[in-house]
Every structure is written in C-alpha cells, then in structure tokens.
Write a protein that holds these residues in place. Structure first.
Motif, PDB file in Angstrom:
ATOM      1  N   PHE A  89       0.830  -1.212   0.000  1.00 48.47           N
ATOM      2  CA  PHE A  89       0.000   0.000   0.000  1.00 48.47           C
ATOM      3  C   PHE A  89       0.859   1.255   0.000  1.00 48.47           C
ATOM      4  N   ILE A  90       0.434   2.222  -0.825  1.00 51.05           N
ATOM      5  CA  ILE A  90       1.047   3.554  -0.785  1.00 51.05           C
ATOM      6  C   ILE A  90      -0.095   4.524  -0.531  1.00 51.05           C
ATOM      7  N   PHE A  91       0.118   5.443   0.430  1.00 45.31           N
ATOM      8  CA  PHE A  91      -0.980   6.336   0.813  1.00 45.31           C
ATOM      9  C   PHE A  91      -0.709   7.756   0.338  1.00 45.31           C
ATOM     10  N   GLN A  92      -1.791   8.513   0.295  1.00 45.17           N
ATOM     11  CA  GLN A  92      -1.680   9.911  -0.111  1.00 45.17           C
ATOM     12  C   GLN A  92      -0.771  10.698   0.838  1.00 45.17           C
ATOM     13  N   ASP A  93      -0.971  10.484   2.135  1.00 45.14           N
ATOM     14  CA  ASP A  93      -0.139  11.251   3.081  1.00 45.14           C
ATOM     15  C   ASP A  93       0.950  10.375   3.705  1.00 45.14           C
ATOM     16  N   PHE A  94       1.525   9.519   2.892  1.00 43.75           N
ATOM     17  CA  PHE A  94       2.732   8.737   3.191  1.00 43.75           C
ATOM     18  C   PHE A  94       2.551   7.714   4.308  1.00 43.75           C
ATOM     19  N   ASN A  95       2.052   8.195   5.467  1.00 47.50           N
ATOM     20  CA  ASN A  95       1.813   7.290   6.598  1.00 47.50           C
ATOM     21  C   ASN A  95       3.001   6.402   6.950  1.00 47.50           C
ATOM     22  N   LEU A  96       4.167   7.015   7.052  1.00 46.73           N
ATOM     23  CA  LEU A  96       5.313   6.280   7.580  1.00 46.73           C
ATOM     24  C   LEU A  96       5.226   6.333   9.108  1.00 46.73           C
ATOM     25  N   ILE A  97       5.923   5.419   9.771  1.00 43.18           N
ATOM     26  CA  ILE A  97       5.926   5.438  11.232  1.00 43.18           C
ATOM     27  C   ILE A  97       6.934   6.499  11.678  1.00 43.18           C
ATOM     28  N   ARG A 152       9.053   7.924  -1.641  1.00 41.70           N
ATOM     29  CA  ARG A 152       9.988   6.897  -2.124  1.00 41.70           C
ATOM     30  C   ARG A 152      10.135   5.783  -1.092  1.00 41.70           C
ATOM     31  N   VAL A 153      10.249   6.189   0.168  1.00 42.03           N
ATOM     32  CA  VAL A 153      10.330   5.188   1.239  1.00 42.03           C
ATOM     33  C   VAL A 153       9.053   4.342   1.249  1.00 42.03           C
ATOM     34  N   ALA A 154       7.919   5.026   1.059  1.00 42.81           N
ATOM     35  CA  ALA A 154       6.637   4.300   1.054  1.00 42.81           C
ATOM     36  C   ALA A 154       6.577   3.298  -0.100  1.00 42.81           C
ATOM     37  N   VAL A 155       7.114   3.681  -1.246  1.00 41.18           N
ATOM     38  CA  VAL A 155       7.149   2.755  -2.387  1.00 41.18           C
ATOM     39  C   VAL A 155       7.996   1.534  -2.031  1.00 41.18           C
ATOM     40  N   ASP A 169      -3.559   4.938  -3.420  1.00 43.74           N
ATOM     41  CA  ASP A 169      -4.696   5.855  -3.519  1.00 43.74           C
ATOM     42  C   ASP A 169      -4.168   7.282  -3.497  1.00 43.74           C
ATOM     43  N   GLU A 170      -4.267   7.953  -4.645  1.00 36.00           N
ATOM     44  CA  GLU A 170      -3.787   9.343  -4.786  1.00 36.00           C
ATOM     45  C   GLU A 170      -2.357   9.505  -4.268  1.00 36.00           C
ATOM     46  N   PRO A 171      -1.417   8.742  -4.791  1.00 40.05           N
ATOM     47  CA  PRO A 171      -0.061   8.780  -4.218  1.00 40.05           C
ATOM     48  C   PRO A 171       0.651  10.108  -4.441  1.00 40.05           C
ATOM     49  N   THR A 172       0.135  10.926  -5.371  1.00 43.77           N
ATOM     50  CA  THR A 172       0.854  12.161  -5.700  1.00 43.77           C
ATOM     51  C   THR A 172       0.093  13.407  -5.284  1.00 43.77           C
TER      52      THR A 172
ATOM     53  N   GLY B 313      -4.176   3.017  11.301  1.00 43.38           N
ATOM     54  CA  GLY B 313      -4.850   2.660  10.058  1.00 43.38           C
ATOM     55  C   GLY B 313      -3.862   2.160   9.022  1.00 43.38           C
ATOM     56  N   ALA B 314      -2.725   2.849   8.915  1.00 41.08           N
ATOM     57  CA  ALA B 314      -1.734   2.473   7.905  1.00 41.08           C
ATOM     58  C   ALA B 314      -1.133   1.106   8.206  1.00 41.08           C
ATOM     59  N   ILE B 315      -0.725   0.879   9.456  1.00 38.44           N
ATOM     60  CA  ILE B 315      -0.093  -0.413   9.740  1.00 38.44           C
ATOM     61  C   ILE B 315      -1.104  -1.550   9.668  1.00 38.44           C
ATOM     62  N   ALA B 316      -2.370  -1.244   9.961  1.00 34.92           N
ATOM     63  CA  ALA B 316      -3.407  -2.273   9.830  1.00 34.92           C
ATOM     64  C   ALA B 316      -3.639  -2.584   8.357  1.00 34.92           C
TER      65      ALA B 316
END
Ligand SMILES: Nc1ncnc2c1ncn2[C@@H]1O[C@H](COP(=O)(O)OP(=O)(O)O)[C@@H](O)[C@H]1O
Ligand SMILES: [Mg+2]
Lengths: 231, 415
Positions: A89-97, A152-155, A169-172, B313-316
C-alpha cells in the motif's frame, strides 16, 4: 490469467436512513504487471474501488477476485493476512511510522507482518533503499525527509515483501508536479524491474497520462472510454 | 519482539514530557507506598516487640475466666500444681515454643514505712521470666543491673512509684497482701532497682521472686496465675496459638468443660488495634496507588491511541495482525509502568537507607529514644512492583484493544 477481476461491483454506504451509492456496478479486469490508473473527479468512487481491491472494504454486491481469491469472503483476520502477504500500500499522506528511520520503515513489514530472518531482511531492505534512490537517507526519520523522499520510502515499503500488487490511492496528491512525476516514474521503473502490478488513483490529468490502462469513474460508474490502453 | 519494545520506547520518548509526568506520578506513588510500608512496619515491629518482649510474652495461658476478671487479680483462679506441671510439659514439647514463664499475680500494698500505695505484683522465676521477656532485664534503670533479673527477697519497683514514694535501690520496703482466705500478711523486701515504664498499662507492675510471692500469700501448694510463653518465631503466632488451643481444649475441669484459656498478646493488648489500623492504612494507600497508576496510564494510552489513529490505520492496512497492534500499545503501557516502578523502588530504597543513616528516634508514651529502623522486605518490594506493573498493563489493555480493532479505512480517513 488476470490478476484482478471485478463484475458488477457495487458499494452502497448507509448514513442513517439514506443510502449513499459510492460504486454502482463496475466491471474491470487487470492483468499482471500492468500499470493501471483509476481516474475521475473527487467523490467518483476511486478510493472505494481501491479499498475493495485491497480487501479493506467489502462490496455490497457484485464479485471481485484478486489473485484468484474471492476477497469479499475474507474475514477481518484473513483479509489482514491476505494484504500482508500479497498487497503493498502507498498512501496519499505517506503514513510512515514517525519514530522509525527510513530503513526501519521499509523493514517494518518484514518484521511485523511477515517473519523474515535478519540477514535476509537486511539484504532486502538495502536493495530496496537502493532501488528507490534513498540509500543515503537510510537513517533519517520521516520528519527529516521531503514529501517526495517520504513517498519513495513508502514505495520501497510497499514492495519490500515482494507483493504481486501495489495499491496507491492518490499517491501524488500531496506532491508538487515534478515530484509527482518522479514518483510515478519510480513506480513504473519498479514495475519494469519486478513485474509488480501497480493500481493507483488520481484526479490529476498529468499523472493519469502516465498510466498504461485508465479506468475513468463518474459518479460510481465506469465512463464510456474506460479501460483504454495507452502506448 | 525486540522491535516491538524498540517501537514502544521510541513512542514514549516521542512525547517526552507526557511520559515523564506519568512515570513521575508512578514514581511518587510507588515511593510513597514503599516508604509508608517501611516506616509504619518498623514502628509496628518496634511497638509489638516492646509489648511482647518486655511485658506480655507472645501467648498467655490462664485458668478459664481469669482474663475476664484480670483487673482484680483474683487469687481464687490460679492453676493447681498438677495442672501447671502438665501444661508446662505440653508447652516444652511444642517445638515452636522458646521459653515458658509461670507467674503469680496479685495486688499488694507497697509501703516505705511512711507512705503506702498499691502495686500489681508479678511473682516470677527470674531465669524463666528473663527468657520470656528478653527486654525486661534492660528496663532496670539503676541499682544492680547485671546478673539475674532479681534474687529472693528483692523487689523491682516501677520508676514512677519509686519516685513518688522516694524509694531508691537498696532501701527496705514492705509489701502487704491479702490472701485467698482473707488473711493479711506482710513481708520486707530490698529494692533491687527501679523499672522503666513500658508501653501500655505497665506502670504499676512490680516484680518479686515467685517463692517470695507464695510465702507472702501463704500458699499451701505452688499455684500459678498465668503462664507466659515466648515463641521462637513471632510470625508463627496464629498457627501455634491454634495448635496449642487444640491441645489445651483437651484439659477439662471437674464439670467436664475446658479448664484453660489461651490468649495471644493481640487479645491482651490494645496496641493490637493500632497495628491493625496500620495494616488497614497500608492497604488504603495501596488502593490509592493502584488507582493513580490505573488512571495515569490509561489516560496516556488513550491519548497515545487517539493521536496515532492514522498510523494505526496504515499499519493495519499493510497487514499487521491485530494481536501485534495490541502488543505494541500494551508494551508501551507496560514499559511506562515498569520504568516508573523501577525508579520508584530505587527512590524508596535510597530513602530507607538515608533514614537509617540519620537514625531517627521518637518517643511513644513514657518511652523515649526509640530508634526508627525502616526496612523493606524483598517480598514487599516485589509485590508492590508486580501490582503496579500488572495494573499498568491492565490500564493499557482497553486502549490497546481499541487500537487493534480499528477499521483501517476509518482510521486512515481520521483527521
Ligand atoms: N465511509 C463512507 N460513508 C459514507 N459515504 C462514503 C464513505 N466513503 C465514501 N463515501 C461516499 O462515496 C462516494 C465515493 O467516495 P470515494 O470513493 O472516496 O471517492 P473518490 O476517492 O473518487 O474521491 C462519495 O460520495 C463519498 O462521499
Ligand atoms: Mg479518494
């Protein structure tokens, strides 16, 4: 053998007494190693479709299979396992830890989702860092990275466990045009190298032009020119 | 697992001030409980020691009904010699018993030839009494302080009575007593030393030799009013009392009823209630500690989950199993609790050590210069630490559970 196949896929949300139709019976087929975009204006149902492919959401009716699995029939735990094993999964707002470095974020699925042995893990993470051009930023935390670097990290995180399919979902949407372009280029390059199928959504015409197959959604329905294959 | 701990630690450090405040609360709570336990425990032990080791002994055996009328020191409720012999034998066979001391107790007039006052006299066998009350010989303030507790013809006078009647060691005084048949008899004694007052109702207790007592009371046979018993391990009081009670219940009088009654010091001294109060207070502040930890940790963990909804949500979505998400937050709460507990324990141990260095003394009743010697048993420390850590875990359980059950789409959409 197609990778994803949907028929009469429908999703209706219910808010109080009102039915909100988000997706109204769409059909599509996605082949392995393809580079597919779902496009359309905001509210047209792109996220809903991607969520159903990613077994994050169950269709109200219709059929959807991913990697020959009827994902609509999976329960919570089974769908988590399915996602962990097969989908990135790649998210719109990156969502890295935020408390993890780039390296650790990429390593995360190999530890917390799958159980890779340390040595194998290390080789894989380093290869991924290199592939997305982040080898020199490995020890930075997300707040020390730019938006493009974070994506890039998310990819890399989406690809690290050798997923067959990556959903974005809307990665850019949170990136400027140049950066957006480079992220799409990166995704395409990874598809070429690894044969991973990329399915992403966008409402940005410049970005959608990069897709090889485009499905256009309008008000939850497939538009007439959908499924066009570009060169 | 290691990664889980690392993640928990970093997340705690991410909100440094909040984690610090919460662990500080736990530190204060743990330290308060442990210090209270150390100090009150030391006070309790000291006071109990004073009572059992200089006055009552651990257990006392009387003829049935004696204790009910103990204030009048009845002479018609003594134990007959055969009974005493039998009971003494039974007691000496009990392995938990360290020493046994037979006493004759009676009221007497004490006179310096010009003034008179009343005393409660204990006729004792000096060696046996000193063995049952190891602190008694040390309560002799002046006169002959070493050697036997007392010898025949000698009297130990409570210091307040001695002062009032201006009697000093070496003086000759008279004790006058009425015996069971109502005839009055007197006998001269030499004051061996004055006796420091002990905690509790011990201000009018004088001591003479048991043979002198029998002579004064003109006893036909060597009767005994009470038998005081010292145990090897005071902790074993209750089980030994139960065991001995069962033994002595078998001793019947002519009417076929149990002839004897056994009392623990707790039943004979009002201080036992103070000791119980201390235990209740300890329990109360333990409950407060548990509440503090519960509320503090739960509050922090609810906030932690709320702030990280999208991260969850992301990690799930990525496929992290719900159990592992639960584990992440549980680890965080447990770590917070453990860190606070460890620092709290360290603070308490340091404080106890400092209190022992400073040698704090206090006065209780007539007694002064009692040394406070707070001590923390490993068992108490471990139990308190375990309680706090378990409670921290329980407090994190609900927020962690909530995090693990979150729907990824809803969580990802959270702003
Ligand atoms: N959880 C939901 N509850 C109610 N309505 C929803 C929910 N998710 C999406 N919708 C509605 O479904 C429609 C499609 O939404 P979405 O798939 O997010 O569109 P897009 O991603 O193309 O912007 C919108 O009208 C949206 O308001
Ligand atoms: Mg959307």
């Amino acid at each position: 053998m197609s990778l994803i196949h949907a028929e009469g896929l429908t999703k209706t949300y219910r808010i109080g007494d009102i039915d909100v139709p988000a997706v109204r019976g769409v059909d599509f087929t996605i082949e392995p190693a393809s580079f597919v975009a779902f496009v359309g204006p905001s509210g047209s149902g792109k996220s809903t479709v991607l969520n159903m492919i990613g077994c994050l959401d169950h269709p109200t009716s219709g059929h959807i299979s991913v990697l020959d699995t009827d994902v609509a029939s999976l329960d919570r735990r089974a769908s988590a396992t399915f996602r962990g094993n097969h989908i990135g999964f790649i998210f719109q707002d990156f969502n890295l830890i935020p408390v993890f470095t780039a390296y650790e974020n990429i390593e995360y699925p190999l530890i917390m989702v799958q159980n890779w042995p340390p040595e194998k893990r290390r080789t894989q993470v380093l290869a991924m860092l290199d592939a997305v051009g982040m080898a020199d930023q490995a020890n930075k935390r997300p707040d020390q990275l730019s938006g493009g670097q974070k994506q890039r990290v998310a990819v890399a995180r989406a690809l690290v466990s050798n997923s067959k399919l990556v959903l974005a979902d809307e990665p850019t949407a949170n990136l400027d045009h140049d950066t957006a372009h480079r992220i799409i280029e990166l995704m395409k390059k990874m598809r070429d190298q690894l044969g991973t199928t990329f399915v992403f959504s966008t409402h940005d015409p410049k970005v959608m032009r990069e897709a090889e197959v485009t499905y256009t959604l309008e008000d939850g329905r497939m538009a007439a020119n959908s499924g066009v294959t570009h060169a | 697992m290691l990664k889980l701990i690392q993640l928990a630690a970093r997340n705690l450090l991410r909100y440094q001030r909040r984690s610090l405040l919460t662990s500080l609360l736990i530190v204060i709570g743990v330290a308060a409980v442990l210090l209270f336990m150390a100090i009150s425990g030391s006070f309790k032990q000291l006071m109990i020691g004073q009572i059992t080791d200089s006055m009552l002994g651990h257990l006392q055996l009387h003829r049935r009904g004696y204790v009910a009328s103990i204030e009048s020191l009845p002479l018609n409720m003594n134990m007959a010699p055969q009974m005493v012999a039998r009971v003494t034998k039974e007691l000496q066979q009990e392995p938990a018993v360290a020493a046994v001391s037979p006493r004759i107790k009676f009221g007497a007039m004490f006179s310096n030839f010009t003034e008179t006052t009343s005393l409660r006299i204990n006729g004792v066998e000096p060696e046996a009494e000193a063995a049952v009350l190891p602190l008694l010989p040390g309560r002799r303030l002046d006169g002959t302080r070493d050697g036997a507790l007392l010898a025949r013809g000698e009297l130990l006078v409570p210091v307040l009575v001695a002062r009032g009647l201006k009697v000093s060691p070496g003086d000759t005084v008279v004790l006058i007593a009425t015996n069971r048949d109502g005839s009055v008899n007197g006998k001269t004694f030499k004051v061996r030393s004055t006796l420091e007052s002990a905690t509790g109702p011990g201000g009018r207790d004088g001591y003479i030799h048991i043979e002198d007592a029998r002579e004064l009371l003109r006893m036909a046979e060597p009767e005994v009013s009470e038998i005081a018993v010292r145990l090897k391990d005071p902790q074993m009081l209750d089980p030994v009392a139960v065991r001995l009670q069962a033994t002595f219940d078998g001793v019947k009088n002519k009417m076929g009823q149990p002839a004897l009654e056994l009392h623990t010091w707790e039943r004979l001294s009002p201080f036992a209630n103070i000791a119980k109060m201390i235990d209740v207070l300890t329990l109360a502040i333990k409950i407060m500690l548990v509440s503090i930890v519960l509320v503090a940790v739960m509050n922090v963990m609810i906030m932690a989950v709320y702030e990280r909804i999208r991260e969850i949500g992301a990690i799930a979505a990525i496929g992290t199993p719900p159990g592992r998400i639960l584990g992440m937050f549980l680890a965080e709460g447990l770590m917070l609790g453990t860190a606070g507990t460890m620092i709290g324990v360290a603070v308490s141990l340091a404080a106890v050590w400092a209190l022992n260095i400073w040698q704090i003394t206090y006065a209780f009743g007539q007694q002064k210069g009692l040394l406070l010697a707070p001590a923390l048993g490993a068992g108490d420390v471990l139990a308190t630490a375990a309680i706090v850590i378990v409670v921290a875990g329980l407090a994190s359980l609900q927020p962690a559970w909530k995090a693990s059950r979150m729907d990824p789409i809803t969580a990802l959409r959270h702003v």
